[in-house]
Design a protein around this motif. Structure first.
Motif, PDB file in Angstrom:
ATOM      1  N   SER A  11      -2.757  -9.065   5.564  1.00  0.00           N
ATOM      2  CA  SER A  11      -3.111  -8.896   4.163  1.00  0.00           C
ATOM      3  C   SER A  11      -1.865  -8.696   3.327  1.00  0.00           C
ATOM      4  O   SER A  11      -0.843  -8.194   3.810  1.00  0.00           O
ATOM      5  CB  SER A  11      -4.043  -7.686   3.996  1.00  0.00           C
ATOM      6  OG  SER A  11      -3.323  -6.479   4.206  1.00  0.00           O
ATOM      7  N   ASP A  13      -1.538  -6.562   1.000  1.00  0.00           N
ATOM      8  CA  ASP A  13      -1.303  -5.119   0.899  1.00  0.00           C
ATOM      9  C   ASP A  13      -0.467  -4.613   2.072  1.00  0.00           C
ATOM     10  O   ASP A  13       0.474  -3.830   1.893  1.00  0.00           O
ATOM     11  CB  ASP A  13      -2.638  -4.366   0.847  1.00  0.00           C
ATOM     12  CG  ASP A  13      -3.333  -4.518  -0.492  1.00  0.00           C
ATOM     13  OD1 ASP A  13      -2.652  -4.899  -1.472  1.00  0.00           O
ATOM     14  OD2 ASP A  13      -4.549  -4.271  -0.565  1.00  0.00           O
ATOM     15  N   ASN A  14      -0.803  -5.062   3.289  1.00  0.00           N
ATOM     16  CA  ASN A  14      -0.039  -4.621   4.463  1.00  0.00           C
ATOM     17  C   ASN A  14       1.388  -5.165   4.448  1.00  0.00           C
ATOM     18  O   ASN A  14       2.324  -4.512   4.904  1.00  0.00           O
ATOM     19  CB  ASN A  14      -0.748  -5.052   5.748  1.00  0.00           C
ATOM     20  CG  ASN A  14      -1.969  -4.195   6.042  1.00  0.00           C
ATOM     21  OD1 ASN A  14      -2.122  -3.108   5.498  1.00  0.00           O
ATOM     22  ND2 ASN A  14      -2.836  -4.675   6.920  1.00  0.00           N
ATOM     23  N   LYS A  16       3.092  -5.754   1.734  1.00  0.00           N
ATOM     24  CA  LYS A  16       3.807  -4.946   0.744  1.00  0.00           C
ATOM     25  C   LYS A  16       4.203  -3.585   1.323  1.00  0.00           C
ATOM     26  O   LYS A  16       5.286  -3.059   1.029  1.00  0.00           O
ATOM     27  CB  LYS A  16       2.950  -4.763  -0.506  1.00  0.00           C
ATOM     28  CG  LYS A  16       2.819  -6.035  -1.340  1.00  0.00           C
ATOM     29  CD  LYS A  16       1.967  -5.800  -2.578  1.00  0.00           C
ATOM     30  CE  LYS A  16       1.893  -7.070  -3.436  1.00  0.00           C
ATOM     31  NZ  LYS A  16       1.033  -6.882  -4.635  1.00  0.00           N
ATOM     32  N   VAL A  17       3.336  -3.024   2.168  1.00  0.00           N
ATOM     33  CA  VAL A  17       3.671  -1.772   2.861  1.00  0.00           C
ATOM     34  C   VAL A  17       4.880  -2.002   3.772  1.00  0.00           C
ATOM     35  O   VAL A  17       5.802  -1.187   3.830  1.00  0.00           O
ATOM     36  CB  VAL A  17       2.467  -1.250   3.671  1.00  0.00           C
ATOM     37  CG1 VAL A  17       2.902  -0.099   4.586  1.00  0.00           C
ATOM     38  CG2 VAL A  17       1.358  -0.790   2.744  1.00  0.00           C
ATOM     39  N   GLU A 164       3.823  -9.019   9.897  1.00  0.00           N
ATOM     40  CA  GLU A 164       3.863  -8.484   8.535  1.00  0.00           C
ATOM     41  C   GLU A 164       5.301  -8.198   8.089  1.00  0.00           C
ATOM     42  O   GLU A 164       5.640  -8.381   6.914  1.00  0.00           O
ATOM     43  CB  GLU A 164       3.000  -7.215   8.467  1.00  0.00           C
ATOM     44  CG  GLU A 164       1.504  -7.532   8.570  1.00  0.00           C
ATOM     45  CD  GLU A 164       0.644  -6.349   9.007  1.00  0.00           C
ATOM     46  OE1 GLU A 164       1.187  -5.223   9.088  1.00  0.00           O
ATOM     47  OE2 GLU A 164      -0.547  -6.554   9.289  1.00  0.00           O
TER      48      GLU A 164
END
Length: 421
Positions: A11, A13-14, A16-17, A164
């Motif tokens: 994702s 979001d992941n 970006k983390v 990621e």
């Protein structure tokens, strides 16, 4: 985006983390236009310089993101990886920065230069074990230690956190340019970078076409996509060692199948030409895998005209001892280096006659192996000849045959070529 039958998709979001996790460790590498390549292809060619990372490849991104995600108990037990290249360096530096003990298995024949680099990055936090003849040997030993001592195995590509971490390159590229990106070319080995980066673009820049590039001798992702299942190749050419795997990741394969616009293969000789060209004309040192994305441009020349194109230069850990092999492969690919079995009459002056009457004024003998047979009229020699132009080959062979020097042509006989040369 077609996510059918995909069990895992990273994702945004992941990712970006992950970008936040590695921000103080991984450099935001330059994205700059190459005026030379832009002129050559009539396009706007940009290079994303992951070769300028501290460990000289993008592998620090995924390795650090994965190792930093471990629980306190997992971190205390330590980590293990198997690698003879960039992944080992990324893991080593991550272990030192996070103060986690790591064991790195490398094949016994690994060049000392690579071993020393891993030692330097890992310092006292890393133990290097040189065992086995191949990467597969080292891999199985590493996995065995993990199972016995309950340590965490840090996979080079088949891991969610690694994928990621590599994906953060995609976020950086989109932040570094405000022009619409038409194409991104990336090297594909096990698929970690391709899976992560293609996900970012499919989500945030869906019109961008992501082109995966493999060495011709190790087309594991191409073969798997064509057959609609992850296939293990029985034999591969290992020259492009940073992107030569027999089997891509079970996590990365479905992502790449769903997200890549195209997968192409590039001959190893073409990769060698690119390595030499980058060094001689741009003062850029790249490893074979790092040259894959740029090498692919010739095969997409018509499609990219007038387009905005990014090539990810994935790494620069090139072993200087390979320079002679790189030159040789480049010349063979350019059809400028040729090997023959030459039949020399066993009389004085035969070699001079060959040089004066057969060779052109710009031809050069680069290899000569001759064994005199006193009981025969002719003695055979293996001769390597470098030409000025590939157009000189047919006239050369014609003169050899006309004057009865010709024995055989070796370039298109790989088994005989490797045995004799």
């Amino acid at each position: 985006m077609n996510t059918e039958n995909v069990t895992y998709f990273p994702s945004i979001d992941n990712i970006k983390v992950a970008a936040d996790t590695i921000k103080n460790v991984s450099a935001v590498t330059p994205l700059g236009q190459s005026l030379r390549y832009s002129k050559k292809y009539g396009a706007n060619i940009f290079l994303k310089r992951e070769d300028l990372q501290q460990v000289r490849s993008y592998k620090i991104r995924g390795a650090f993101n994965k190792i930093s995600s471990l629980s306190k108990d997992e971190a205390k037990k330590g980590v293990v990886c198997a690698s003879a290249g960039n992944h080992a360096q990324g893991v080593a530096l991550s272990c030192k920065l996070l103060q986690i003990k790591g064991t790195i298995y490398m094949p016994a024949p690994t060049p000392n230069q690579k071993v020393e680099q891993v030692k330097m990055f890992g310092d006292d936090y890393v133990t290097i074990i040189l065992e086995g003849d191949t990467f597969d040997d080292a891999y199985h030993l590493a996995k065995a230690e993990c199972e016995e001592l309950h340590k965490t195995f840090i996979h080079p590509f088949n891991d969610k956190k690694v994928i990621e971490g590599q994906a953060t390159i995609g976020l950086e590229i989109l932040e570094q340019t405000d022009v619409p990106i038409d194409y991104v070319f990336i090297a594909v080995g096990g698929g970690g970078l391709a899976a992560g980066l293609s996900t970012v673009f499919k989500t945030l820049s869906p019109k961008t076409k992501i082109i995966g590039v493999e060495p011709k001798g190790a087309p594991s992702m191409s073969t798997s996509i064509k057959n609609n299942k992850n296939i293990t190749l029985q034999h591969i050419e290992k020259f492009v060692d940073g992107a030569a795997v027999k089997r891509v990741g079970d996590l990365t394969f479905p992502i790449c199948k769903a997200s890549l616009y195209d997968m192409i293969t590039v001959p190893e000789g073409k990769v060698c030409q690119t390595i030499l060209e980058l060094y001689n004309k741009d003062a850029i040192v790249v490893e074979p895998a790092g040259a894959l994305s740029i090498s692919a441009l010739d095969f997409y020349a018509e499609d990219i005209k007038g387009k905005n194109v990014i090539c990810v230069v994935s790494g620069s850990n090139n072993d200087i001892t390979r320079t002679s092999e790189i030159k040789e492969r480049a010349l063979l690919y350019a059809n400028l280096k040729h090997y023959f079995i030459i039949k020399f009459p066993q009389r004085a002056g035969a070699l001079k006659e060959f040089v004066v009457d057969i060779l052109g004024e710009n031809d050069d003998i680069t290899y000569f192996q001759y064994a005199k047979k006193t009981n025969r009229e002719n003695g055979s020699a293996v001769v390597g000849i470098q030409l000025k132009s590939s157009n000189d080959l047919d006239p050369l062979i014609a003169k050899m045959k006309q004057q009865k020097f010709y024995g055989d042509y070796l370039n298109n006989k790989p088994d005989l070529f490797q045995f004799l040369v």
